[in-house]
Structures are given as structure tokens and as C-alpha cells.
Write a protein that holds these residues in place. Structure first.
Motif, PDB file in Angstrom:
ATOM      1  N   LYS A  22       0.712  -1.252   0.045  1.00 11.27           N
ATOM      2  CA  LYS A  22       0.055  -0.036  -0.058  1.00 11.27           C
ATOM      3  C   LYS A  22       0.862   1.360  -0.076  1.00 11.27           C
ATOM      4  O   LYS A  22       0.593   2.246  -0.740  1.00 11.27           O
ATOM      5  CB  LYS A  22      -0.987   0.041   1.307  1.00 11.27           C
ATOM      6  CG  LYS A  22      -1.909  -1.127   1.157  1.00 11.27           C
ATOM      7  CD  LYS A  22      -3.268  -0.216   0.482  1.00 11.27           C
ATOM      8  CE  LYS A  22      -4.373  -1.305   0.813  1.00 11.27           C
ATOM      9  NZ  LYS A  22      -5.860  -0.449   0.510  1.00 11.27           N
ATOM     10  N   GLN A  44       2.134   1.956  -3.268  1.00 10.34           N
ATOM     11  CA  GLN A  44       1.317   2.657  -4.240  1.00 10.34           C
ATOM     12  C   GLN A  44       1.204   3.964  -3.787  1.00 10.34           C
ATOM     13  O   GLN A  44       1.206   4.919  -4.736  1.00 10.34           O
ATOM     14  CB  GLN A  44       0.004   1.832  -3.889  1.00 10.34           C
ATOM     15  CG  GLN A  44      -1.116   2.484  -4.779  1.00 10.34           C
ATOM     16  CD  GLN A  44      -2.544   1.860  -4.403  1.00 10.34           C
ATOM     17  OE1 GLN A  44      -2.898   1.773  -3.151  1.00 10.34           O
ATOM     18  NE2 GLN A  44      -3.325   1.563  -5.645  1.00 10.34           N
ATOM     19  N   LYS A  45       1.129   4.543  -2.565  1.00 10.20           N
ATOM     20  CA  LYS A  45       0.952   5.637  -2.078  1.00 10.20           C
ATOM     21  C   LYS A  45       2.308   6.585  -2.718  1.00 10.20           C
ATOM     22  O   LYS A  45       1.952   7.896  -3.157  1.00 10.20           O
ATOM     23  CB  LYS A  45       1.211   5.804  -0.557  1.00 10.20           C
ATOM     24  CG  LYS A  45       0.483   7.222  -0.234  1.00 10.20           C
ATOM     25  CD  LYS A  45       0.913   7.181   1.500  1.00 10.20           C
ATOM     26  CE  LYS A  45      -0.038   6.412   2.019  1.00 10.20           C
ATOM     27  NZ  LYS A  45      -0.004   6.685   3.693  1.00 10.20           N
ATOM     28  N   VAL A  46       3.456   6.129  -2.848  1.00  5.67           N
ATOM     29  CA  VAL A  46       4.500   6.729  -3.435  1.00  5.67           C
ATOM     30  C   VAL A  46       4.808   6.662  -4.789  1.00  5.67           C
ATOM     31  O   VAL A  46       5.492   7.365  -5.398  1.00  5.67           O
ATOM     32  CB  VAL A  46       5.812   6.683  -2.501  1.00  5.67           C
ATOM     33  CG1 VAL A  46       5.723   7.137  -1.060  1.00  5.67           C
ATOM     34  CG2 VAL A  46       6.453   5.238  -2.844  1.00  5.67           C
ATOM     35  N   GLY A  47       4.028   5.871  -5.542  1.00  2.00           N
ATOM     36  CA  GLY A  47       4.049   5.656  -6.954  1.00  2.00           C
ATOM     37  C   GLY A  47       5.104   4.750  -7.229  1.00  2.00           C
ATOM     38  O   GLY A  47       5.529   4.809  -8.558  1.00  2.00           O
TER      39      GLY A  47
END
Lengths: 441, 304
Positions: free
Chosen positions: A244, A247-250
Motif C-alpha cells: 500500500k 502505491q502511495k509513493v507511486g
């Protein structure tokens, strides 16, 4: 009137003796299952031990045991707690005197706690892909078996996989090692450092404190470092949080490769879409259509003897891993019987010999339908690992899909590290290592 | 400098998540003087109730209502079967009772709803906000911003509730002295049931956000560990203190995780890191030495 309880007590004692005898009779091969199905990691244990017990049942139902010796077992719940693990071991070891299948704890911590005890009690301890990894050197650890792969060999195999993706060269590449800050995560560091030096890539080490349910800082650091790949040794909630956070930092998930402790449905499903594309090491594939798993479903579940309460776990990575552990254990029983007498239950010393002299070839794995559940294994006194091979699988959003064949870690680079560590352990404990050249096959 | 602010903002937003758990502790402590060891287990129970109901076919809104009912019943049962017998007992007895309660819930909840880790989709994607990423080059998560908004609404509501309602005033009276509150006709049992119900609601909100962020699983009980240093900093009796404490802990642990290990490595060699597990506790310990009642806690003076 004074009543005497002596006759009643005697009757109870006789009954208990009969019960325990019937539980482990001379014609039964006993497996002490130091297992966990509840507690923080209960979901993992339910699948693994469900698979393990199902295969033992399958052998009994399909072929009446091994040469007529039926598989028997008793479980003791550890809740993945080291103290309870030792307690369970102590409780089950007396029953394992006459016959003893290898003990699988599915816990590095419990395995560490049992290494010396099991050796003293002459009971074989199997640690498939976990545990005390320098026990690969059987000259120092005769009763401990880190079978199939170790944290270090797995890391080395992952590096090789990345190298193949990068067309054979890692020179100038950046790899971050994000790891659970425990013995499990730290053991692979020395292997990765050796690989970095050999393959000329830049290695950055980023630890995550247990339990790993907060990784904001680590992933911002990864974003700043801009690595080409992240090798991820997570466990439990750390796995979902890591995906997760990526995903948050790409950070692209198909550039993250996890260890087998971070490669089951229990790790990816809770992460939802964040897990799509993520890869992880494994030595058994997932799926219900694998020949052996399909036959277990038909024979054991069809016969109403399935061990899983939640049958949706059938065919998951950890269920199939439980089957693979049981396959290996039962093959060891066969090997022991070949040497010490067919149709007899094998004791701890005989099973130790068998585990040290395993030779499970592809042909045999195909014969029992387990070709995708285990690599070929050939153990010896000097090599209790016996393989060092893993496959890489990728989460497609719904299931794990294999994306590589068998990849072997760099044995020439990694095994000397085990030998050095085992030598140090022997020195500290005053153990005189066996001379492996004198061990009889 | 941009990276510093990115870490700082990320830390502040993480801190809000800690505050949500800390709020539950504060509520119960304010009303009963009890440090509720079971708050983490309540977060787990609440989140598990939601996904458990959803798996049985309930839509999210219905699952939330049912989970709130579960938490309310849990609060009432706790008051009736655990706390009622312990009125006027030393605080340590109440504390021990909550430890028992925590283990009970941690065992019961997975038996009822299953122990598999599960995803919880609230429809808020945990991805960077594109406009901020493009203009400032900083990663700010949509999900974290929503969590901050939820926390702000919750804190404001609770602060108003405590300050301006009869029940709120009664809660404060009960917290000061059980016996004195009883003597002037405040129904202690009702008050405790209400406060445990409200704490259950707070646990539900925290469980939703933590569950959506990391999955619904046993590890939700560990969120309580993140709330302890927040409470020490903010004070055990202050709702705004829980928020400010959370912000300080969140920001400081993230900055520490980034900036301390390189210094340690240059001084001592080796590999440092993973310090955010213990750093907040060290900070809280240092704070205790200076201001034991916390930033917003009530100073306790006993006359001799």
C-alpha cells in the motif's frame, strides 16, 4: 464410610495408557505437529497445517500408509509464540520416541528455540525455507534441516532473476533491500552484500521495525533513492502495508520482489489493487488444478476427511506449501524404510539419516503429481538444504502466476557463509563437527 | 528541503491515524479513570464486524450500522459484566480487568468472523494527489487527507459533547470521583455504558481507516502500541491533546527514521534504522520527566 479411589485411578491410568498406545502404535509413523491455527498469524497456519494433514491422510487413504505403516499425528497449538512452541515440543516429544516424523514449526523463532533441544533428544527439525540457516552445514547441526532454500539462497536467486530481467548485467543498478528488522530480515543482508560486490550494483538497506504497520518514512526514502528494484523481506501486516505504501509513493509494484514469507494470498488480497504486479519467491505453485492437489481434493475431501474448515484455502500458496512439506516428510519416511526396514515405523535417528540422504528426483515428483510443489532435492551431511532453488511468481490481481522456472541461488558464493557461521557456532558451543566424508550412505 | 517537508507532512498525517486510536483511550480514561488496555482489541473487533457483515452480503452502510450495534452491545456488556463489580476498586483492578477483556476479544472476534486478513475498500484510493505531485513534487495521499478530515470532525464533535452536554458534564464528574458522582444522583452505570459505547464508535472509525489502509487483520490490535506515546504526550484526559500528541509523535518518528540513522552510521558504522518502533517511546519518556501530566492533561495535586 471411607471410599477408596485407587481402583478408579488405576482404571483411568490403564485407559489412558491404552489410548496413548492406540494413538501411536508400532505400525504408525508419528508426526508431532507443533502448529498454529489461531493467534496473530493463525490464517497462515490454518492453510499450511491443513495441507500437511491432508497429505498425511491422503497417503493413508490412497496407499494405506507407507509400506503399510500409517501416518499418525498430534497437533499442539503454539499461536506462533516461542514459549508455547517449546512447551508443545516438550509435550509431544515423549510420544515421538518410538517413531518421529520431522517437526515443522513454520516459525524461525520457535525453530531457533528448538535447535539444541531437538539435537539432544535426537528428533529431526525441518525448517523449509526458514529457521537457522547455517544449519545447512550438517556437520555441526546433525538434526536441523533448513530444506529446499534459505533466506540467503533465496535472496541470491532473486538477484539472479533481476539480473536476467536486466539482460545479464546489474552493474550500476540500484537495489533497495527493505526488510523486517529481525533475524529473518537480517540473515539475508550478508548474502546481498556479497551479491552487490560481485555484480557491481548499489545496495541500500532499509529496515522496518516490527510489526511494520507504518512504513511512510521508508517508502519516502525509497522514492528519494529511486532504486531500480526493491527486494522485500516482509512478514504479516508488513506485507500489505509495504504494498500500500508503494502505491502511495507511486513505486511500480512489478519492481518489488518479495521473499516467500511475503508471497501468499494472505499477503496480497488485503492489499487490494496495490498488490497487482507484485512478485515473490516460492518453491511451490498455487492452484487446485496441480495433479496432486486435485487428487487430494477428490480423495480426501471427497471422502469427507478434509482438514480445512474453510475449503477456499485449498490450492492457495500456503496450503500447497503444507502439502509440499508433507510430501518431503513422507518421502523421507520411505527413504528411511528403504534403509532400516520396510513396514516399520522409523525413530528420530533413522529419520535424521533419511533427511540427510534424500534424493527426490523430478521423475519421482512427477510420479506423485508434485512436480510444481517441490524442486529436485538431494541432501547430504554437508548440505542439509538440498536444493537452493525457487521460482518467481506474480500477483495478477486475483491469483499468483509463475513467471520463471527454477532459479538456483549462487551456491559457491552463499554456502561458504553458512560454513563460516556454523564453524563459529560450533566453537561457541564446544561442538566437534562430524567428518562428513566418513558418513555412510 | 522539499524532501524534509514531504516527510514532515507525511508524518503529521500518519500521526492523525495514531490520534484516532488514542481518542478511544482518552474517552474511557476521562469517564472512569481506567486505562483501557482493550482499545486495540476494540479497533480489531469493530473492523472485523464490518468486513464480517459485508461478507454475509450486507452493503457497507448496513455493515457500519451493524458494527456500531456490536460495539454498543460490547460497551453495555462490559459495563454490566466487568466494570459494575469493580466500582470503587483501585484503578489497577480496573486496568487488569481491561487486560483480560483484550485477550477475550482477541480470541473471540476471529472465532466469530474468521482470522483471514481481508481487504476493506472504502472507495478512497491511497494514491498521491496528482496536482500536488506535479506542482510541488511532493507525495500527499488522498487517503491520509480524508483521514485527517474525519479526525477533525470527530475531535470537534467529542470536544463539544464533553463541554456542552449534560452527559458530557456527568462524564467529567464521574471521572473525578465515582462515589461523589453517585451521591449526587449521577447514574454511574448508564454513564459508563454510554462512554464505552462512544469509545466503541471511535474504535469503529479508527478500525475503518486503519483497516482500509493495511487490511483487516489481527495486527490492528497493535495500533494501540502507537497510541501510548501519543497519550503520554497529549495527556490521558484531553481530546485535543490526543490530536496534538499524535501530530508530534507522527512527525517526529518519521523525521527520526530518515535523519538519525545516517548520523549513527557515520559515528558508529554498521546499519541503523527501523527506529520508529522505539523512538516515540523515548520521546514520551523524556517528556514524562518534564511534564508528567502531558501537554493538555490535568495536573493532579493531592493535599496531605
Amino acid at each position: 464410610m471411607k471410599k477408596s479411589f485407587k481402583p478408579a485411578l488405576a482404571a483411568v491410568a490403564v485407559s489412558l495408557a491404552l489410548i496413548s498406545q492406540s494413538a501411536v502404535s508400532a505400525e504408525e509413523q508419528f508426526f508431532p505437529l507443533v502448529s498454529y491455527r489461531v493467534g496473530p498469524y493463525g490464517a497462515n497456519g490454518q492453510a499450511f497445517y491443513g495441507g500437511f494433514v491432508d497429505y498425511l491422510n491422503y497417503v493413508n487413504m490412497k496407499e494405506g500408509g507407507v509400506n503399510g505403516v500409517k501416518m499418525a499425528w498430534e497437533e499442539c497449538e503454539t499461536e506462533y509464540n516461542n514459549a508455547k512452541g517449546v512447551e508443545c515440543y516438550e509435550r509431544l516429544k515423549s510420544k515421538a520416541k518410538a517413531s518421529a516424523g520431522p517437526i515443522h514449526t513454520m516459525s524461525t523463532g520457535i525453530s531457533y528455540a528448538l535447535v539444541d533441544k531437538a539435537a539432544a533428544d535426537k528428533l529431526p527439525l525441518a525448517m523449509m525455507g526458514y529457521g537457522r540457516t547455517d544449519a545447512v552445514d550438517g556437520s555441526v547441526f546433525p538434526y536441523a534441516f533448513p530444506l529446499v532454500t534459505t533466506y540467503q539462497m533465496q535472496a541470491s536467486a532473486i538477484v539472479r532473476f533481476i539480473k536476467d530481467k536486466e539482460k545479464g548485467s546489474l552493474a550500476g543498478k540500484k537495489i533497495v533491500y527493505l526488510y523486517h528488522d529481525s533475524a529473518y530480515g537480517k540473515e539475508a543482508i550478508v548474502a546481498l552484500q556479497a551479491e552487490a560486490s560481485l555484480n557491481k550494483f548499489e545496495l541500500t538497506l532499509i529496515p522496518v521495525a516490527h510489526p511494520g504497520n507504518e512504513q511512510g518514512a521508508q517508502w519516502l526514502k525509497i522514492r528519494q533513492e529511486k532504486p531500480d528494484y526493491v527486494i522485500f523481506y516482509g512478514w504479516g501486516v508488513m506485507n500489505q502495508t509495504g504494498l500500500k505504501s508503494a502505491q502511495k509513493v507511486g513505486f511500480p509494484r512489478d519492481r518489488i520482489i518479495g521473499s516467500w514469507w511475503a508471497g501468499s494470498e494472505e499477503d496480497t488480497v488485503p492489499a487490494g489493487d496495490a498488490a497487482k504486479g507484485y512478485m515473490a519467491a516460492t518453491w511451490n505453485l498455487a492452484g487446485k488444478s496441480l495433479p496432486l492437489i486435485a487428487d487430494i481434493e477428490k480423495t480426501v475431501y471427497g471422502g469427507g476427511k478434509g482438514n480445512l474448515q474453510d475449503t477456499s484455502k485449498l490450492g492457495t500458496v500456503l496450503y500447497n506449501r503444507g502439502v509440499s512439506a508433507a510430501v518431503l516428510s513422507v518421502e523421507a519416511v520411505r527413504r528411511a524404510q528403504e534403509k532400516f526396514g520396510k513396514g516399520k515405523a522409523m525413530n528420530g535417528e533413522q529419520m535424521r539419516w533419511a533427511l540427510e540422504n534424500l534424493n527426490i528426483a523430478d521423475a519421482r515428483l512427477k510420479q506423485i503429481g508434485a512436480a510444481d510443489l517441490l524442486p529436485e532435492i538431494k541432501t547430504s551431511c554437508a548440505n542439509h538444504e538440498g536444493s537452493g532453488k525457487v521460482k518467481i511468481q506474480q500477483w495478477d490481481g486475483a491469483k499468483w502466476v509463475p513467471v520463471s522456472g527454477w532459479i538456483e541461488g549462487n551456491k559457491a558464493l552463499i554456502h561458504p557463509l553458512f560454513e563460516a557461521s556454523a564453524k563459529q557456532y560450533a566453537k561457541e558451543k564446544g561442538i566437534t563437527p562430524r567428518d562428513c566424508s566418513k558418513e555412510k550412505i | 528541503m522539499q524532501f524534509f517537508f514531504e516527510v514532515l507532512i507525511g508524518g503529521l498525517l500518519s500521526g492523525i491515524m495514531y490520534s484516532l486510536v488514542a481518542l478511544g483511550f482518552v474517552l474511557i480514561y476521562k469517564a472512569s479513570g481506567v486505562f483501557n488496555f482493550a482499545q486495540g482489541a476494540m479497533v480489531y473487533l469493530a473492523a472485523l464486524s464490518v468486513v464480517g457483515c459485508m461478507e454475509k452480503g450486507a452493503p457497507l452502510w448496513l455493515a457500519l450500522i451493524l458494527a456500531f450495534a456490536v460495539m454498543t452491545l460490547f460497551g453495555i456488556a462490559t459495563e454490566k459484566f466487568v466494570l459494575r463489580k469493580l466500582v470503587n476498586q483501585p484503578p489497577i483492578a480496573l486496568f487488569m480487568a481491561t487486560i483480560g477483556l483484550a485477550f477475550f476479544v482477541e480470541g473471540l472476534a476471529p472465532m466469530v468472523f474468521g482470522s483471514d486478513p481481508r481487504a476493506l475498500d472504502l472507495g478512497i484510493v491511497d494514491e498521491p494527489i496528482e496536482s500536488i505531485l506535479e506542482s510541488a513534487g511532493m507525495v500527499i495521499s488522498k487517503f491520509d487527507l480524508v483521514a485527517a478530515g474525519v479526525a477533525a470532525v470527530l475531535v470537534t464533535s467529542l470536544a463539544l459533547f464533553f463541554q456542552y452536554t449534560r452527559i458530557g458534564r456527568a462524564l467529567r464528574a464521574v471521572a473525578d470521583d465515582h462515589q461523589a458522582a453517585l451521591s449526587i444522583g449521577i447514574p454511574l452505570q448508564h454513564i459508563w455504558a454510554i462512554v464505552w459505547g462512544v469509545a466503541g464508535f471511535v474504535a469503529l472509525v479508527a478500525g475503518m481507516l486503519w483497516g482500509a489502509r493495511n487490511g483487516v487483520q489481527f495486527a490492528l490490535t497493535f495500533t494501540a502500541l502507537k497510541a501510548l506515546p501519543v497519550l503520554i504526550l497529549g495527556g490521558f484526559t484531553s481530546v485535543p491533546g490526543a490530536i496534538v500528541g499524535g501530530l508530534i509523535i507522527g512527525a517526529s518518528e518519521k523525521l527520526a527514521e530518515i535523519y538519525i540513522p545516517p548520523v549513527m552510521q557515520s559515528l558508529f558504522g554498521g546499519n541503523f534504522g527501523g527506529i520508529e518502533g522505539w523512538f516515540p517511546y523515548v520521546l514520551a519518556l523524556l517528556f514524562l520527566l518534564v511534564r508528567p501530566e502531558g501537554l493538555f492533561g490535568e495536573r493532579h495535586i493531592d493535599r496531605v
